[in-house]
Design an enzyme around this catalytic site. Structure first.
Site, PDB file in Angstrom:
ATOM      1  N   GLN A 184       0.824  -1.206   0.000  1.00  0.00           N
ATOM      2  CA  GLN A 184       0.000   0.000   0.000  1.00  0.00           C
ATOM      3  C   GLN A 184       0.861   1.260   0.000  1.00  0.00           C
ATOM      4  OE1 GLN A 184      -1.759  -0.827   4.027  1.00  0.00           O
ATOM      5  NE2 GLN A 184      -1.499   1.378   4.320  1.00  0.00           N
ATOM      6  N   HIS A 199      -4.903  -1.455  12.020  1.00  0.00           N
ATOM      7  CA  HIS A 199      -4.436  -1.970  10.737  1.00  0.00           C
ATOM      8  C   HIS A 199      -5.352  -3.089  10.253  1.00  0.00           C
ATOM      9  CE1 HIS A 199      -1.665  -2.328   7.516  1.00  0.00           C
ATOM     10  NE2 HIS A 199      -1.039  -3.416   7.925  1.00  0.00           N
ATOM     11  N   CYS A 201      -5.115   0.490   4.200  1.00  0.00           N
ATOM     12  CA  CYS A 201      -5.047  -0.941   4.499  1.00  0.00           C
ATOM     13  C   CYS A 201      -6.417  -1.590   4.402  1.00  0.00           C
ATOM     14  CB  CYS A 201      -4.459  -1.162   5.880  1.00  0.00           C
ATOM     15  SG  CYS A 201      -5.402  -0.357   7.207  1.00  0.00           S
TER      16      CYS A 201
END
Length: 270
Positions: A104, A244, A110
């Protein structure tokens, strides 16, 4: 600097980054001297960043206030709750249901990569073909999310459902930043619904991963996570600050007898 192609705009920035690097290197060396750890750390391309900078640039999960996890569809019965038997291990990479690891880069999306990997996996399982799908389409067009400023996987799934699909990576490639939404591409994959794994239920998570890759949220804010190099990341270093989005693509048993999960090619304990 040579190894990771780091270039600084002036001597003052170079000096400040060097101080951060020395602090991170000391942490890595001190950590690796411990004999009770199940994994190792190393210098990497994040080693001139503070923990706060790393999280701001490379995380991107935005969990609404008042919730501790992704809880959309929590009133709907879990799809795999009646799975009675699971194997001792599963690796969806070996089953051809996981694309090569994507990057990314410094864009906090994410959530898009996690959602896409899960959809890629279920499409391979259901249809027989593994197709790399477009994170950029989610980044540009999923207006419930915040582009590089973060988002949630369930909102990405909502977009795919409401948009009647998502196109391929080749036709809508990743640009590392949010662009204008291009709605002209034809769909390469569709989903009609998604379900949420029961919160704080490791057995339910294991059942889900035995059937397909699963989007999950983890705490990626710690220094150990930033400098992770290999082996099994132990639970004692895992926090609860969900920051995340990743995709679990398998599980197995470690030599020490811990159940381990694989994500993006790396093992984690649960």
């Amino acid at each position: 600097m040579s190894r990771f192609h780091r270039v600084y705009s002036h001597d003052a920035e170079k000096a400040s980054r060097f101080e951060i690097f020395k602090k991170n290197l000391k942490f890595v060396e001190s950590f690796n001297m411990k004999t009770n750890k199940t994994y190792k750390l190393d210098v990497n391309k994040f080693s001139d960043l503070t923990d706060e900078e790393f999280q701001a640039r490379y995380m991107g999960l935005v969990v609404p206030e008042g919730t501790s996890s992704l809880d959309s569809h929590k009133t709907v019965s879990f799809r795999h709750e009646n799975v009675s038997e699971i194997g001792e291990s599963m690796d969806w990479r070996q089953e051809g249901a996981v694309t090569p690891v994507k990057n990314q880069n410094p864009c906090g999306c994410c959530w898009a990569f996690s959602a896409v990997a899960a959809v890629e996996g279920i499409m391979k399982i259901a249809k027989g073909n593994l197709v790399s799908l477009s994170e950029q389409q989610l980044l540009d067009c999923s207006t419930e999310n915040y582009g590089c400023n973060g988002g949630l996987m369930d909102k990405a799934f909502n977009y795919i459902i409401n948009n009647q699909g998502i196109t391929t990576e080749d036709s809508y490639p990743y640009q590392e930043s949010q662009q204008t939404c291009d709605s002209t591409h034809s769909a390469a994959a569709t989903i009609s619904d998604y379900k949420t794994v029961t919160q704080n239920d490791e057995e339910a998570l294991l059942k889900a991963v035995s059937q397909q890759p699963v989007s999950v949220a983890i705490d990626g804010s710690g220094a150990a996570f930033k400098q992770y190099e290999g082996r099994i990341f132990d639970g004692e270093d895992c926090g609860t600050n969900l920051s995340h989005g990743i995709t679990i693509v398998g599980y197995g048993m470690s030599e020490e007898g811990n159940i381990a999960v694989n994500w993006a090619g790396h093992p984690w304990t649960i």
